[in-house]
Design a protein around this motif. Sequence first.
Motif, mmCIF file in Angstrom:
data_model
loop_
_atom_site.group_PDB
_atom_site.id
_atom_site.type_symbol
_atom_site.label_atom_id
_atom_site.label_comp_id
_atom_site.label_asym_id
_atom_site.label_seq_id
_atom_site.Cartn_x
_atom_site.Cartn_y
_atom_site.Cartn_z
ATOM 1 N N GLN A 99 0.808 -1.219 0.000
ATOM 2 C CA GLN A 99 0.000 0.000 0.000
ATOM 3 C C GLN A 99 0.843 1.272 0.000
ATOM 4 O OE1 GLN A 99 -3.667 0.371 2.045
ATOM 5 N NE2 GLN A 99 -3.770 -1.781 2.584
ATOM 6 N N GLU A 100 2.145 1.159 0.277
ATOM 7 C CA GLU A 100 2.988 2.360 0.288
ATOM 8 C C GLU A 100 4.060 2.339 -0.789
ATOM 9 O OE1 GLU A 100 4.211 3.317 4.280
ATOM 10 O OE2 GLU A 100 2.140 3.641 4.913
ATOM 11 N N ALA A 101 4.024 1.339 -1.673
ATOM 12 C CA ALA A 101 4.994 1.290 -2.760
ATOM 13 C C ALA A 101 4.845 2.498 -3.692
ATOM 14 C CB ALA A 101 4.834 -0.010 -3.543
ATOM 15 N N TYR A 102 3.613 3.015 -3.833
ATOM 16 C CA TYR A 102 3.381 4.147 -4.742
ATOM 17 C C TYR A 102 4.095 5.415 -4.272
ATOM 18 C CZ TYR A 102 0.211 6.599 -1.562
ATOM 19 O OH TYR A 102 -0.310 7.295 -0.492
ATOM 20 N N LEU A 103 4.494 5.464 -3.002
ATOM 21 C CA LEU A 103 5.194 6.633 -2.474
ATOM 22 C C LEU A 103 6.650 6.688 -2.919
ATOM 23 C CD1 LEU A 103 3.802 6.557 1.192
ATOM 24 C CD2 LEU A 103 3.138 8.124 -0.638
ATOM 25 N N LEU A 104 7.106 5.655 -3.637
ATOM 26 C CA LEU A 104 8.517 5.565 -4.026
ATOM 27 C C LEU A 104 8.648 5.497 -5.552
ATOM 28 C CD1 LEU A 104 9.439 2.944 -1.296
ATOM 29 C CD2 LEU A 104 10.073 5.374 -1.288
ATOM 30 N N PRO A 105 8.130 6.499 -6.269
ATOM 31 C CA PRO A 105 8.226 6.466 -7.736
ATOM 32 C C PRO A 105 9.689 6.498 -8.175
ATOM 33 C CG PRO A 105 7.579 8.652 -6.985
ATOM 34 C CD PRO A 105 7.523 7.755 -5.783
ATOM 35 N N GLY A 106 10.017 5.672 -9.128
ATOM 36 C CA GLY A 106 11.385 5.649 -9.645
ATOM 37 C C GLY A 106 12.317 4.715 -8.908
ATOM 38 N N ALA A 107 11.915 4.242 -7.734
ATOM 39 C CA ALA A 107 12.766 3.295 -7.013
ATOM 40 C C ALA A 107 12.774 1.958 -7.737
ATOM 41 C CB ALA A 107 12.268 3.125 -5.584
ATOM 42 N N GLN A 108 13.919 1.299 -7.739
ATOM 43 C CA GLN A 108 14.079 0.029 -8.424
ATOM 44 C C GLN A 108 14.004 -1.133 -7.428
ATOM 45 O OE1 GLN A 108 14.362 0.106 -11.874
ATOM 46 N NE2 GLN A 108 13.964 2.284 -11.496
ATOM 47 N N GLN A 109 13.747 -2.323 -7.948
ATOM 48 C CA GLN A 109 13.754 -3.553 -7.159
ATOM 49 C C GLN A 109 12.826 -3.459 -5.936
ATOM 50 O OE1 GLN A 109 17.586 -5.803 -6.844
ATOM 51 N NE2 GLN A 109 18.463 -3.797 -7.278
ATOM 52 N N LEU A 110 11.668 -2.858 -6.114
ATOM 53 C CA LEU A 110 10.684 -2.821 -5.034
ATOM 54 C C LEU A 110 9.998 -4.175 -4.946
ATOM 55 C CD1 LEU A 110 8.830 0.610 -5.238
ATOM 56 C CD2 LEU A 110 10.600 -0.092 -3.618
ATOM 57 N N ILE A 111 9.986 -4.752 -3.760
ATOM 58 C CA ILE A 111 9.337 -6.032 -3.533
ATOM 59 C C ILE A 111 8.201 -5.799 -2.548
ATOM 60 C CG2 ILE A 111 9.631 -8.413 -2.750
ATOM 61 C CD1 ILE A 111 12.654 -8.056 -3.372
ATOM 62 N N GLY A 112 6.981 -5.803 -3.041
ATOM 63 C CA GLY A 112 5.829 -5.563 -2.182
ATOM 64 C C GLY A 112 5.324 -6.850 -1.552
ATOM 65 N N PHE A 113 4.643 -6.701 -0.435
ATOM 66 C CA PHE A 113 3.974 -7.840 0.185
ATOM 67 C C PHE A 113 2.634 -7.369 0.715
ATOM 68 C CE2 PHE A 113 5.893 -5.851 3.829
ATOM 69 C CZ PHE A 113 5.064 -6.144 4.903
ATOM 70 N N ALA A 114 1.728 -8.305 0.943
ATOM 71 C CA ALA A 114 0.378 -7.967 1.384
ATOM 72 C C ALA A 114 0.234 -8.149 2.894
ATOM 73 C CB ALA A 114 -0.639 -8.809 0.623
ATOM 74 N N GLU A 115 -0.163 -9.324 3.331
ATOM 75 C CA GLU A 115 -0.412 -9.559 4.760
ATOM 76 C C GLU A 115 0.871 -9.849 5.530
ATOM 77 O OE1 GLU A 115 -3.333 -9.444 6.389
ATOM 78 O OE2 GLU A 115 -4.497 -8.908 4.615
ATOM 79 N N GLN A 116 1.660 -10.780 5.012
ATOM 80 C CA GLN A 116 2.903 -11.167 5.682
ATOM 81 C C GLN A 116 3.798 -11.867 4.678
ATOM 82 O OE1 GLN A 116 2.475 -14.508 8.574
ATOM 83 N NE2 GLN A 116 0.301 -14.351 8.077
ATOM 84 N N THR A 117 5.084 -11.945 5.012
ATOM 85 C CA THR A 117 6.027 -12.639 4.160
ATOM 86 C C THR A 117 7.238 -13.046 4.986
ATOM 87 O OG1 THR A 117 7.143 -12.557 2.001
ATOM 88 C CG2 THR A 117 7.339 -10.610 3.396
ATOM 89 N N GLU A 118 7.980 -14.001 4.474
ATOM 90 C CA GLU A 118 9.208 -14.463 5.136
ATOM 91 C C GLU A 118 10.385 -14.159 4.221
ATOM 92 O OE1 GLU A 118 10.109 -18.207 7.881
ATOM 93 O OE2 GLU A 118 10.005 -18.789 5.755
ATOM 94 N N LEU A 119 11.324 -13.346 4.704
ATOM 95 C CA LEU A 119 12.498 -13.009 3.910
ATOM 96 C C LEU A 119 13.467 -14.177 3.849
ATOM 97 C CD1 LEU A 119 13.172 -9.344 5.115
ATOM 98 C CD2 LEU A 119 11.628 -10.166 3.323
ATOM 99 N N GLU A 120 13.558 -14.881 4.945
ATOM 100 C CA GLU A 120 14.354 -16.094 5.082
ATOM 101 C C GLU A 120 13.895 -16.760 6.369
ATOM 102 O OE1 GLU A 120 18.369 -14.552 7.262
ATOM 103 O OE2 GLU A 120 18.083 -13.862 5.194
#
Length: 229
Positions: A99-120
């Motif tokens: 929901q806040e990815a749109y605040l970063l126009p031009g940023a590269q390699q944006l990885i969005g997630f919804a409810e939860q995620t595991e990085l590792e």
Amino acid sequence: MSWLQAQPTAAGRPPRQVQEGLWLFAPNRDTQGGSSWWLEPSAADRSGVLIDCPAFNDANLAFLQQQPAGRIVLTGREGHGRLRRFQEALGWPVHVQEQEAYLLPGAQQLIGFAEQTELEPGLRLLWTPGPSPGTAVLLAEQPGILFCGRLLSPLAPGQAGPLRTRRSFHWGRWLRSLDRLRAWLPPGQPHWLASGAGLGALRGEALVPSARALLDQLDLDALATQQPV
């Protein structure tokens, strides 16, 4: 060289180590005096994590460029800072709630997630809206630290809690996020809180101890009547 890379930077001062594998950056004016953290990788084949953006200065950039690999996690809009400049200099991917990815126009390699995620394994993100629509927390099960962004702010030495301000997105959702967070956390976790807010109320300390007990003791019904500060 891009226009951003060509801009001059201040000297600054490097982060300080507060625990084995954990570093705290100086307060950042670009994020209203917020706090950013560096978590070293738990194994040689994993990446370190920059939680929210510190000030973009020579000392911080030199520290981060010394790291073999990294990624950036944003816990909410208040922690974005000069994200694009860091990313251009480091080339690291950025994890942000969708929901806040749109605040970063031009940023590269944006990885969005919804409810939860595991990085590792043992490093998990949970969406906790309230302070802002895309607020999130990061749990590092080893060494048992919850990077809570602005979801919980230092109130006094050894104390932290939700701090409603006039910029807060939605107080009711904030309290529901805290309730959900308690159910999401593994038993006995976390041992420490690492806030993304200013840490002045901790009187020189960096982390809030006994974090699980503190979370369990929050009276959400009483907090529902808290007025903005």
